[in-house]
Scaffold this motif. Structure first.
Motif, PDB file in Angstrom:
ATOM      1  N   LEU A 114       0.830  -1.200   0.000  1.00  0.00           N
ATOM      2  CA  LEU A 114       0.000   0.000   0.000  1.00  0.00           C
ATOM      3  C   LEU A 114       0.865   1.252   0.000  1.00  0.00           C
ATOM      4  O   LEU A 114       0.553   2.242  -0.671  1.00  0.00           O
ATOM      5  CB  LEU A 114      -0.924  -0.002   1.216  1.00  0.00           C
ATOM      6  CG  LEU A 114      -1.910   1.171   1.314  1.00  0.00           C
ATOM      7  CD1 LEU A 114      -2.858   1.184   0.119  1.00  0.00           C
ATOM      8  CD2 LEU A 114      -2.695   1.096   2.613  1.00  0.00           C
ATOM      9  N   ALA A 115       1.971   1.205   0.734  1.00  0.00           N
ATOM     10  CA  ALA A 115       2.888   2.341   0.770  1.00  0.00           C
ATOM     11  C   ALA A 115       3.459   2.626  -0.617  1.00  0.00           C
ATOM     12  O   ALA A 115       3.650   3.785  -1.005  1.00  0.00           O
ATOM     13  CB  ALA A 115       4.019   2.081   1.761  1.00  0.00           C
ATOM     14  N   GLU A 116       3.712   1.567  -1.394  1.00  0.00           N
ATOM     15  CA  GLU A 116       4.199   1.746  -2.759  1.00  0.00           C
ATOM     16  C   GLU A 116       3.133   2.414  -3.633  1.00  0.00           C
ATOM     17  O   GLU A 116       3.446   3.286  -4.455  1.00  0.00           O
ATOM     18  CB  GLU A 116       4.583   0.388  -3.350  1.00  0.00           C
ATOM     19  CG  GLU A 116       4.879   0.380  -4.850  1.00  0.00           C
ATOM     20  CD  GLU A 116       6.048   1.268  -5.246  1.00  0.00           C
ATOM     21  OE1 GLU A 116       6.152   1.609  -6.440  1.00  0.00           O
ATOM     22  OE2 GLU A 116       6.859   1.635  -4.369  1.00  0.00           O
ATOM     23  N   ALA A 117       1.876   2.028  -3.437  1.00  0.00           N
ATOM     24  CA  ALA A 117       0.792   2.652  -4.193  1.00  0.00           C
ATOM     25  C   ALA A 117       0.665   4.135  -3.840  1.00  0.00           C
ATOM     26  O   ALA A 117       0.458   4.975  -4.722  1.00  0.00           O
ATOM     27  CB  ALA A 117      -0.515   1.920  -3.915  1.00  0.00           C
ATOM     28  N   VAL A 118       0.807   4.457  -2.566  1.00  0.00           N
ATOM     29  CA  VAL A 118       0.742   5.860  -2.140  1.00  0.00           C
ATOM     30  C   VAL A 118       1.903   6.644  -2.753  1.00  0.00           C
ATOM     31  O   VAL A 118       1.747   7.797  -3.158  1.00  0.00           O
ATOM     32  CB  VAL A 118       0.762   5.963  -0.603  1.00  0.00           C
ATOM     33  CG1 VAL A 118       0.849   7.419  -0.154  1.00  0.00           C
ATOM     34  CG2 VAL A 118      -0.490   5.320  -0.014  1.00  0.00           C
ATOM     35  N   ARG A 119       3.064   6.007  -2.828  1.00  0.00           N
ATOM     36  CA  ARG A 119       4.220   6.674  -3.445  1.00  0.00           C
ATOM     37  C   ARG A 119       3.922   7.009  -4.903  1.00  0.00           C
ATOM     38  O   ARG A 119       4.249   8.105  -5.394  1.00  0.00           O
ATOM     39  CB  ARG A 119       5.453   5.775  -3.376  1.00  0.00           C
ATOM     40  CG  ARG A 119       6.724   6.428  -3.936  1.00  0.00           C
ATOM     41  CD  ARG A 119       7.855   5.439  -4.096  1.00  0.00           C
ATOM     42  NE  ARG A 119       7.542   4.433  -5.122  1.00  0.00           N
ATOM     43  CZ  ARG A 119       7.637   4.654  -6.426  1.00  0.00           C
ATOM     44  NH1 ARG A 119       8.034   5.850  -6.879  1.00  0.00           N
ATOM     45  NH2 ARG A 119       7.354   3.707  -7.287  1.00  0.00           N
ATOM     46  N   ARG A 120       3.274   6.091  -5.620  1.00  0.00           N
ATOM     47  CA  ARG A 120       2.934   6.341  -7.016  1.00  0.00           C
ATOM     48  C   ARG A 120       1.932   7.488  -7.144  1.00  0.00           C
ATOM     49  O   ARG A 120       2.026   8.304  -8.064  1.00  0.00           O
ATOM     50  CB  ARG A 120       2.361   5.066  -7.644  1.00  0.00           C
ATOM     51  CG  ARG A 120       3.367   3.930  -7.740  1.00  0.00           C
ATOM     52  CD  ARG A 120       2.777   2.723  -8.457  1.00  0.00           C
ATOM     53  NE  ARG A 120       3.727   1.624  -8.502  1.00  0.00           N
ATOM     54  CZ  ARG A 120       3.512   0.473  -9.123  1.00  0.00           C
ATOM     55  NH1 ARG A 120       2.357   0.270  -9.747  1.00  0.00           N
ATOM     56  NH2 ARG A 120       4.431  -0.477  -9.126  1.00  0.00           N
ATOM     57  N   VAL A 121       0.996   7.532  -6.219  1.00  0.00           N
ATOM     58  CA  VAL A 121       0.022   8.632  -6.230  1.00  0.00           C
ATOM     59  C   VAL A 121       0.732   9.961  -6.002  1.00  0.00           C
ATOM     60  O   VAL A 121       0.488  10.946  -6.710  1.00  0.00           O
ATOM     61  CB  VAL A 121      -1.066   8.422  -5.162  1.00  0.00           C
ATOM     62  CG1 VAL A 121      -1.933   9.677  -5.015  1.00  0.00           C
ATOM     63  CG2 VAL A 121      -1.932   7.218  -5.509  1.00  0.00           C
ATOM     64  N   ALA A 122       1.603   9.997  -5.001  1.00  0.00           N
ATOM     65  CA  ALA A 122       2.320  11.236  -4.678  1.00  0.00           C
ATOM     66  C   ALA A 122       3.141  11.715  -5.866  1.00  0.00           C
ATOM     67  O   ALA A 122       3.189  12.923  -6.170  1.00  0.00           O
ATOM     68  CB  ALA A 122       3.214  11.011  -3.461  1.00  0.00           C
ATOM     69  N   GLU A 123       3.801  10.794  -6.568  1.00  0.00           N
ATOM     70  CA  GLU A 123       4.599  11.167  -7.728  1.00  0.00           C
ATOM     71  C   GLU A 123       3.719  11.698  -8.861  1.00  0.00           C
ATOM     72  O   GLU A 123       4.052  12.682  -9.513  1.00  0.00           O
ATOM     73  CB  GLU A 123       5.416   9.967  -8.221  1.00  0.00           C
ATOM     74  CG  GLU A 123       6.591   9.617  -7.326  1.00  0.00           C
ATOM     75  CD  GLU A 123       7.480   8.563  -7.954  1.00  0.00           C
ATOM     76  OE1 GLU A 123       7.095   8.020  -9.020  1.00  0.00           O
ATOM     77  OE2 GLU A 123       8.547   8.274  -7.390  1.00  0.00           O
ATOM     78  N   ALA A 124       2.591  11.034  -9.087  1.00  0.00           N
ATOM     79  CA  ALA A 124       1.685  11.465 -10.148  1.00  0.00           C
ATOM     80  C   ALA A 124       1.110  12.839  -9.851  1.00  0.00           C
ATOM     81  O   ALA A 124       0.990  13.685 -10.744  1.00  0.00           O
ATOM     82  CB  ALA A 124       0.558  10.446 -10.322  1.00  0.00           C
ATOM     83  N   VAL A 125       0.733  13.080  -8.600  1.00  0.00           N
ATOM     84  CA  VAL A 125       0.203  14.383  -8.207  1.00  0.00           C
ATOM     85  C   VAL A 125       1.275  15.454  -8.361  1.00  0.00           C
ATOM     86  O   VAL A 125       1.009  16.570  -8.815  1.00  0.00           O
ATOM     87  CB  VAL A 125      -0.329  14.343  -6.758  1.00  0.00           C
ATOM     88  CG1 VAL A 125      -0.658  15.742  -6.254  1.00  0.00           C
ATOM     89  CG2 VAL A 125      -1.557  13.448  -6.672  1.00  0.00           C
ATOM     90  N   GLY A 126       2.502  15.124  -7.990  1.00  0.00           N
ATOM     91  CA  GLY A 126       3.599  16.083  -8.108  1.00  0.00           C
ATOM     92  C   GLY A 126       3.880  16.456  -9.548  1.00  0.00           C
ATOM     93  O   GLY A 126       4.191  17.614  -9.850  1.00  0.00           O
ATOM     94  N   ARG A 127       3.758  15.482 -10.461  1.00  0.00           N
ATOM     95  CA  ARG A 127       4.002  15.769 -11.882  1.00  0.00           C
ATOM     96  C   ARG A 127       2.900  16.645 -12.466  1.00  0.00           C
ATOM     97  O   ARG A 127       3.157  17.545 -13.264  1.00  0.00           O
ATOM     98  CB  ARG A 127       4.074  14.463 -12.682  1.00  0.00           C
ATOM     99  CG  ARG A 127       5.338  13.653 -12.454  1.00  0.00           C
ATOM    100  CD  ARG A 127       5.477  12.589 -13.530  1.00  0.00           C
ATOM    101  NE  ARG A 127       4.336  11.677 -13.535  1.00  0.00           N
ATOM    102  CZ  ARG A 127       4.273  10.546 -12.842  1.00  0.00           C
ATOM    103  NH1 ARG A 127       5.292  10.198 -12.067  1.00  0.00           N
ATOM    104  NH2 ARG A 127       3.214   9.768 -12.915  1.00  0.00           N
TER     105      ARG A 127
END
Length: 263
Positions: A114-127
């Motif tokens: 789940l932490a990996e999924a949150v990391r992907r969300v954070a990166e996508a939002v940042g982009r």
């Protein structure tokens, strides 16, 4: 800090998912919904109010509106959140990714996964960055309830909106739709799309106004077969806006004459 929504029709699974999401330091707010239809309504109210939602973590197999259909409906929003599926079924992964899902987690969910999924969300939002005015001005779909079904009404089809207590009624050529949301929030959200307040209880789409009437100092706008009164408080603002609209189309803005004469 991320703002996310968790959706699952099984209460223990929803409570576990929201608990794990709240433990992640990158997430500032977690909301929960027990069905996709109510999540769609919550999302619409948030976006209309100008609130941000970064991601939805949702199950696939749910009664009524399932997770895949929910994701398809998200394409109607001007700035849809990212989608992460959290499911016990591994047979929908291909469809999920075709719909643009950011990740696909299998139950029982491991915290590190789940932490990996949150990391992907954070990166996508940042982009992507925060949504701009042009995104908010695009068409937007509003979910309305009709006899147990959820229907999406296009903002472009809305001619005017009337406040009715804690609700607003969206008027279109096909009829009226009652939605629970404040008119003040809708006014702020749709201002960039050409909607103007003509009365404390009425919001109209300037694109659908065909005439501006004056009679004994009182004003009204014509929309289809309806003549909607303009309050004294809003008369000058509406008049000036419509005169500019009718006489100076977009892209043809003449210089204002000296002295500010309004003609």
């Amino acid at each position: 800090m991320l703002r996310v929504l968790a959706v699952d029709d099984e209460r223990p699974a929803l409570e576990e998912l929201t608990y794990l999401l709240r433990k992640d330091p990158r997430i500032g707010q977690v909301s929960g919904a027990g069905e996709a239809a109510s999540a769609l309504r919550d999302l619409s109210r948030m976006l209309v109010a100008g609130d941000r939602l970064d991601a939805v973590f949702l199950d696939i197999r749910m009664p009524g509106l399932d997770g895949l259909d929910f994701t398809r409906l998200l394409t109607g929003f001007a700035a849809p959140p990212h989608v992460v599926f959290v499911t016990a079924h591994d047979d929908c992964a291909v469809t999920a990714y075709e719909l643009g899902a950011l990740d696909y987690l299998l139950k029982p969910v491991r915290p590190e996964r789940l932490a990996e999924a949150v990391r992907r969300v954070a990166e996508a939002v940042g982009r992507a960055g925060p949504p701009g005015e042009e995104e908010r001005a695009d068409d937007e779909m509003i979910p309305v309830e009709l006899g147990g079904r959820t229907r999406l009404v296009s903002r472009r089809a809305v001619t005017h909106v009337e406040a009715q207590g804690d609700y607003v009624r969206l008027h279109t050529a096909d009829g009226g739709y009652l939605v629970r949301m404040p008119l003040t929030a809708l006014t702020k959200r749709w201002e960039a799309a050409g909607f103007i307040r003509i009365h404390r209880s009425t919001l109209v789409a300037s694109a659908h106004i065909t005439e501006l009437h004056f009679d004994g100092g009182r004003a009204a706008v014509q929309i289809g077969d309806e003549l909607l009164p303009v309050s004294r408080r809003h008369t000058r603002e509406v008049r000036d806006l419509l005169i500019r609209k009718f006489h100076h189309p977009a892209g043809d803005q003449p210089e204002a004459p000296e002295g500010g004469h309004r003609g």
